[in-house]
Write a protein that holds these residues in place. Structure first.
Motif, PDB file in Angstrom:
ATOM      1  N   ARG A   1       4.228   8.805  -5.285  1.00  0.00           N
ATOM      2  CA  ARG A   1       4.938   7.710  -4.624  1.00  0.00           C
ATOM      3  C   ARG A   1       6.444   7.725  -4.897  1.00  0.00           C
ATOM      4  O   ARG A   1       7.163   6.837  -4.432  1.00  0.00           O
ATOM      5  CB  ARG A   1       4.345   6.364  -5.076  1.00  0.00           C
ATOM      6  CG  ARG A   1       2.909   6.138  -4.657  1.00  0.00           C
ATOM      7  CD  ARG A   1       2.801   6.100  -3.127  1.00  0.00           C
ATOM      8  NE  ARG A   1       1.446   5.852  -2.701  1.00  0.00           N
ATOM      9  CZ  ARG A   1       0.929   4.638  -2.502  1.00  0.00           C
ATOM     10  NH1 ARG A   1       1.662   3.571  -2.729  1.00  0.00           N
ATOM     11  NH2 ARG A   1      -0.309   4.497  -2.090  1.00  0.00           N
ATOM     12  N   TRP A   2       6.926   8.711  -5.654  1.00  0.00           N
ATOM     13  CA  TRP A   2       8.356   8.758  -5.965  1.00  0.00           C
ATOM     14  C   TRP A   2       9.153   9.170  -4.727  1.00  0.00           C
ATOM     15  O   TRP A   2       8.727  10.039  -3.950  1.00  0.00           O
ATOM     16  CB  TRP A   2       8.610   9.753  -7.100  1.00  0.00           C
ATOM     17  CG  TRP A   2      10.065   9.900  -7.458  1.00  0.00           C
ATOM     18  CD1 TRP A   2      10.804   9.066  -8.222  1.00  0.00           C
ATOM     19  CD2 TRP A   2      10.927  10.953  -7.042  1.00  0.00           C
ATOM     20  NE1 TRP A   2      12.094   9.526  -8.321  1.00  0.00           N
ATOM     21  CE2 TRP A   2      12.205  10.686  -7.604  1.00  0.00           C
ATOM     22  CE3 TRP A   2      10.776  12.090  -6.241  1.00  0.00           C
ATOM     23  CZ2 TRP A   2      13.308  11.515  -7.397  1.00  0.00           C
ATOM     24  CZ3 TRP A   2      11.875  12.917  -6.031  1.00  0.00           C
ATOM     25  CH2 TRP A   2      13.128  12.625  -6.614  1.00  0.00           C
TER      26      TRP A   2
ATOM     27  N   LYS B   1       0.831  -1.214   0.000  1.00  0.00           N
ATOM     28  CA  LYS B   1       0.000   0.000   0.000  1.00  0.00           C
ATOM     29  C   LYS B   1       0.863   1.261   0.000  1.00  0.00           C
ATOM     30  O   LYS B   1       0.448   2.293  -0.523  1.00  0.00           O
ATOM     31  CB  LYS B   1      -0.927   0.013   1.218  1.00  0.00           C
ATOM     32  CG  LYS B   1      -1.832  -1.203   1.334  1.00  0.00           C
ATOM     33  CD  LYS B   1      -2.795  -1.314   0.164  1.00  0.00           C
ATOM     34  CE  LYS B   1      -3.731  -2.503   0.340  1.00  0.00           C
ATOM     35  NZ  LYS B   1      -4.642  -2.681  -0.818  1.00  0.00           N
ATOM     36  N   ASP B   2       2.068   1.154   0.583  1.00  0.00           N
ATOM     37  CA  ASP B   2       2.966   2.308   0.654  1.00  0.00           C
ATOM     38  C   ASP B   2       4.222   2.080  -0.197  1.00  0.00           C
ATOM     39  O   ASP B   2       5.332   2.485   0.207  1.00  0.00           O
ATOM     40  CB  ASP B   2       3.361   2.587   2.099  1.00  0.00           C
ATOM     41  CG  ASP B   2       4.041   1.384   2.753  1.00  0.00           C
ATOM     42  OD1 ASP B   2       3.980   0.273   2.159  1.00  0.00           O
ATOM     43  OD2 ASP B   2       4.638   1.538   3.839  1.00  0.00           O
ATOM     44  N   TYR B   3       4.068   1.451  -1.334  1.00  0.00           N
ATOM     45  CA  TYR B   3       5.225   1.155  -2.185  1.00  0.00           C
ATOM     46  C   TYR B   3       5.940   2.450  -2.573  1.00  0.00           C
ATOM     47  O   TYR B   3       5.357   3.538  -2.598  1.00  0.00           O
ATOM     48  CB  TYR B   3       4.800   0.373  -3.435  1.00  0.00           C
ATOM     49  CG  TYR B   3       4.046   1.198  -4.471  1.00  0.00           C
ATOM     50  CD1 TYR B   3       4.716   1.924  -5.444  1.00  0.00           C
ATOM     51  CD2 TYR B   3       2.655   1.260  -4.465  1.00  0.00           C
ATOM     52  CE1 TYR B   3       4.041   2.680  -6.376  1.00  0.00           C
ATOM     53  CE2 TYR B   3       1.969   2.017  -5.394  1.00  0.00           C
ATOM     54  CZ  TYR B   3       2.660   2.723  -6.348  1.00  0.00           C
ATOM     55  OH  TYR B   3       1.987   3.482  -7.273  1.00  0.00           O
ATOM     56  N   LYS B   4       7.241   2.295  -2.919  1.00  0.00           N
ATOM     57  CA  LYS B   4       8.080   3.437  -3.305  1.00  0.00           C
ATOM     58  C   LYS B   4       8.400   3.328  -4.787  1.00  0.00           C
ATOM     59  O   LYS B   4       8.712   2.240  -5.294  1.00  0.00           O
ATOM     60  CB  LYS B   4       9.360   3.460  -2.484  1.00  0.00           C
ATOM     61  CG  LYS B   4       9.147   3.646  -0.989  1.00  0.00           C
ATOM     62  CD  LYS B   4      10.467   3.587  -0.235  1.00  0.00           C
ATOM     63  CE  LYS B   4      10.274   3.845   1.262  1.00  0.00           C
ATOM     64  NZ  LYS B   4       9.465   2.784   1.907  1.00  0.00           N
TER      65      LYS B   4
END
Length: 381
Positions: A348-349, A319-322
């Motif tokens: 999300r970058w 859910k909190d991918y980078k």
């Protein structure tokens, strides 16, 4: 001596025929109107008239000088010239002659409505106005017809699209595709699996990829590769990339998990279940082309967003991918300045790997350089 002593009174007074009287009676409004506006002039003295009421005992004989025609006689003439047989009328003074048309004909014209005097033909100005009103009416009818047709066509198209959407099968994604189906991420972004683009069936990556995936890596092909704009050319490019990776570089399979074609389709590389050639616990997505020279189109960016949203919804991605670029994990120009400028503005970058920041993936134990499947160059001795 009475000058009228030798004259005989007429045998009978003259009168209009009964048919003429009836016809005049049928049109008497016009007949009376004529007399009211014009009037019969008073006959001057010494004029000739025939009166049906005149006779030897009539009072008119004493009050006017009306000359009565003589009775019929038998006359024998011989060796004579300039002879007039029958009554000859001479008029003294001004004469007014009234002409009456055949009452029967006039009555029939009035009855049939063919009397020219009763016709009221429009003036040229009225004709122009009537013509303009007719053209306006025709134009309004044509416009209403076009609007009605367009409205009906719009509703038919809407109903057809709704029917098509309701009949679409459930979206499938991954390696367990139903036979004969092509998954769709929405907005026209089809997912073209390995079998559809013609991948080598016997090749595959070395390491499994376990969800949820914490990092997404963005790359491009490079090597002066022109973007492909349809499924036919993009499928050829996918086969070429796989052949080069296996035969020339020595990789076990094509490098990335997914590839974004210029046609807006998503081409499956190693997929969701096999780790890419860069680093485990990452998902590598490649823009198909050299984006140092070329600029990606909006279809590719839209396909990227749909693919990431699908990965989060299906729990493939954390859910909190980078989100990171290839040049943040290795000394390379990939994915090119156009793509890097665009993804660096996405929410999300993360700026890992840049000067002043920690290495990407350092917190989860990823290598300093993400190239796990690439052959390591031996140091010269």
């Amino acid at each position: 001596m009475d000058p009228n002593a030798d004259r005989q009174p007429p045998s009978s007074g003259s009168s209009l025929p009964e048919s003429a009287s009836n016809a005049l009676m049928s049109i008497h409004p016009r007949y009376n109107s004529f007399h009211q506006h014009n009037g019969m002039p008073h006959l001057p003295e010494n004029s000739y008239s025939q009166n049906s009421n005149s006779g030897p005992g009539s009072a008119n004989n004493n009050n006017n000088n009306t000359v009565q025609p003589a009775t019929t006689s038998v006359i024998n003439l011989s060796n004579s010239s300039d002879v007039v047989i029958g009554p000859m009328t001479q008029y003294q003074g001004s004469v007014t002659i009234y002409q009456y048309m055949d009452a029967t004909v006039e009555a029939s014209r009035i009855a049939s409505g063919r009397n020219n005097q009763n016709r009221k033909l429009p003036s040229p100005e009225q004709s122009t106005v009537l013509r303009q009103e007719r053209y306006f009416l025709y134009g309004a009818l044509i416009l209403l017809t076009i609007i009605a047709f367009s409205t009906a066509l719009y509703f038919i198209i809407q109903q057809t699209q709704k029917s098509n959407l309701s009949s679409q099968p459930e979206i499938l994604f991954g390696n367990s595709y139903a036979s004969g189906t092509i998954p769709n991420l929405g907005n026209g972004h089809l997912v073209i699996d390995r079998q559809n683009w013609g991948a080598q069936p016997e090749v595959h990556g070395r390491y499994p990829l376990s969800p949820p995936i914490p990092y997404v890596l963005i790359t491009h092909i490079g090597v002066q590769s022109a973007p492909c704009l349809d499924m036919y050319r993009c499928s050829i490019k996918m086969r070429t990339i796989q052949d080069a990776a296996v035969a020339e570089i020595g990789l076990p399979d094509i490098s990335n998990n997914f590839y974004l074609g210029g046609d807006g389709f998503v081409y499956v590389g190693r997929g969701w279940d096999i780790a890419n050639a860069y680093a485990n616990r990452t998902l590598a997505i490649c823009f198909m082309g050299d984006y140092i020279r070329y600029e990606p189109n909006e279809k590719q960016y839209s396909a990227l967003q749909h693919l990431l949203a699908h990965g989060v919804a299906e729990d493939y991605l954390a859910k909190d991918y980078k989100l990171v670029a290839h040049n943040q994990t290795k000394n390379t120009k990939s994915p090119g300045p156009y793509i890097y400028d665009r993804i660096s503005k996405m929410p999300r970058w993360v700026p890992c790997g840049l000067e002043g920041y920690s290495k990407c993936g350092e917190e989860i134990g990823l290598p300093l350089v993400w190239d796990q499947d690439f052959p390591k160059k031996k140091k010269a001795t």
